[in-house]
Design a protein around this motif. Structure first.
Motif, PDB file in Angstrom:
ATOM      1  N   HIS A 129       0.864  -1.189   0.000  1.00 56.52           N
ATOM      2  CA  HIS A 129       0.000   0.000   0.000  1.00 56.52           C
ATOM      3  C   HIS A 129       0.893   1.230   0.000  1.00 56.52           C
ATOM      4  N   LYS A 130       0.643   2.137  -0.938  1.00 52.32           N
ATOM      5  CA  LYS A 130       1.357   3.403  -0.998  1.00 52.32           C
ATOM      6  C   LYS A 130       0.324   4.518  -0.983  1.00 52.32           C
ATOM      7  N   GLY A 131      -0.014   4.975   0.217  1.00 51.72           N
ATOM      8  CA  GLY A 131      -0.951   6.067   0.367  1.00 51.72           C
ATOM      9  C   GLY A 131      -0.226   7.377   0.615  1.00 51.72           C
ATOM     10  N   LYS A 132      -0.986   8.452   0.749  1.00 48.08           N
ATOM     11  CA  LYS A 132      -0.395   9.760   1.019  1.00 48.08           C
ATOM     12  C   LYS A 132       0.159   9.843   2.436  1.00 48.08           C
ATOM     13  N   THR A 133      -0.444   9.088   3.366  1.00 49.07           N
ATOM     14  CA  THR A 133      -0.017   9.180   4.765  1.00 49.07           C
ATOM     15  C   THR A 133       0.527   7.875   5.335  1.00 49.07           C
ATOM     16  N   SER A 134       0.550   6.813   4.535  1.00 47.25           N
ATOM     17  CA  SER A 134       1.113   5.560   5.041  1.00 47.25           C
ATOM     18  C   SER A 134       1.585   4.656   3.902  1.00 47.25           C
ATOM     19  N   HIS A 135       2.561   3.836   4.230  1.00 49.15           N
ATOM     20  CA  HIS A 135       3.052   2.777   3.349  1.00 49.15           C
ATOM     21  C   HIS A 135       3.019   1.481   4.139  1.00 49.15           C
ATOM     22  N   VAL A 136       2.653   0.382   3.483  1.00 47.07           N
ATOM     23  CA  VAL A 136       2.678  -0.936   4.111  1.00 47.07           C
ATOM     24  C   VAL A 136       3.575  -1.846   3.271  1.00 47.07           C
ATOM     25  N   TRP A 137       4.582  -2.404   3.944  1.00 43.43           N
ATOM     26  CA  TRP A 137       5.533  -3.308   3.297  1.00 43.43           C
ATOM     27  C   TRP A 137       5.352  -4.729   3.816  1.00 43.43           C
TER      28      TRP A 137
END
Length: 125
Positions: free
Chosen positions: A90-98
């Motif tokens: 997930h590459k959002g404006k306020t978070s990334h999930v790896w």
């Protein structure tokens, strides 16, 4: 010295939606009985996920670790290295999930991590 040098991370490669890194194992990574310490594996995962997220955001922003979930699948004797292969889920404006798999030199799954980074604005004061 920073954590990348302290953990003996040889490289971190960041691609469009993936990352790869290598951590050479030494006695520093030992949990006393000759096996890789789970905390060292978690620190490796958070460090490289943060590094990768920081490569994907604006200069006035910073990625900070918010949550880590780790599952250690099998013990690893302190020898050789660990390769981390991660995907940006997930590459959002306020978070990334790896999503990160930790594999030994024989490509055996040692640990599986999910790292969430929050993206914050840098204070320019």
């Amino acid at each position: 010295m920073n954590l990348i040098k302290g953990l003996n991370i040889e490289y971190v490669h960041v691609y469009e939606s993936e990352l790869e890194a290598k951590m050479n194992l030494t006695q520093f990574h030992d949990q006393t009985f000759g096996y890789l310490h789970g905390g060292a594996t978690i620190a490796f995962g958070e460090t490289i996920a943060g590094y990768a997220s920081n490569k994907k955001i604006d200069e006035d922003e910073m990625a900070v670790g918010q949550n880590i979930t780790a599952n250690h699948m099998r013990p690893k004797i302190i020898e050789g290295y660990i390769i981390a292969k991660g995907k940006l889920m997930h590459k959002g404006k306020t978070s990334h999930v790896w999503s990160i798999e930790m594999l030994d030199e024989n490509k055996v799954l040692i640990s599986y991590l999910t790292v969430t980074n929050v993206i914050i604005k840098l204070n320019k004061d």
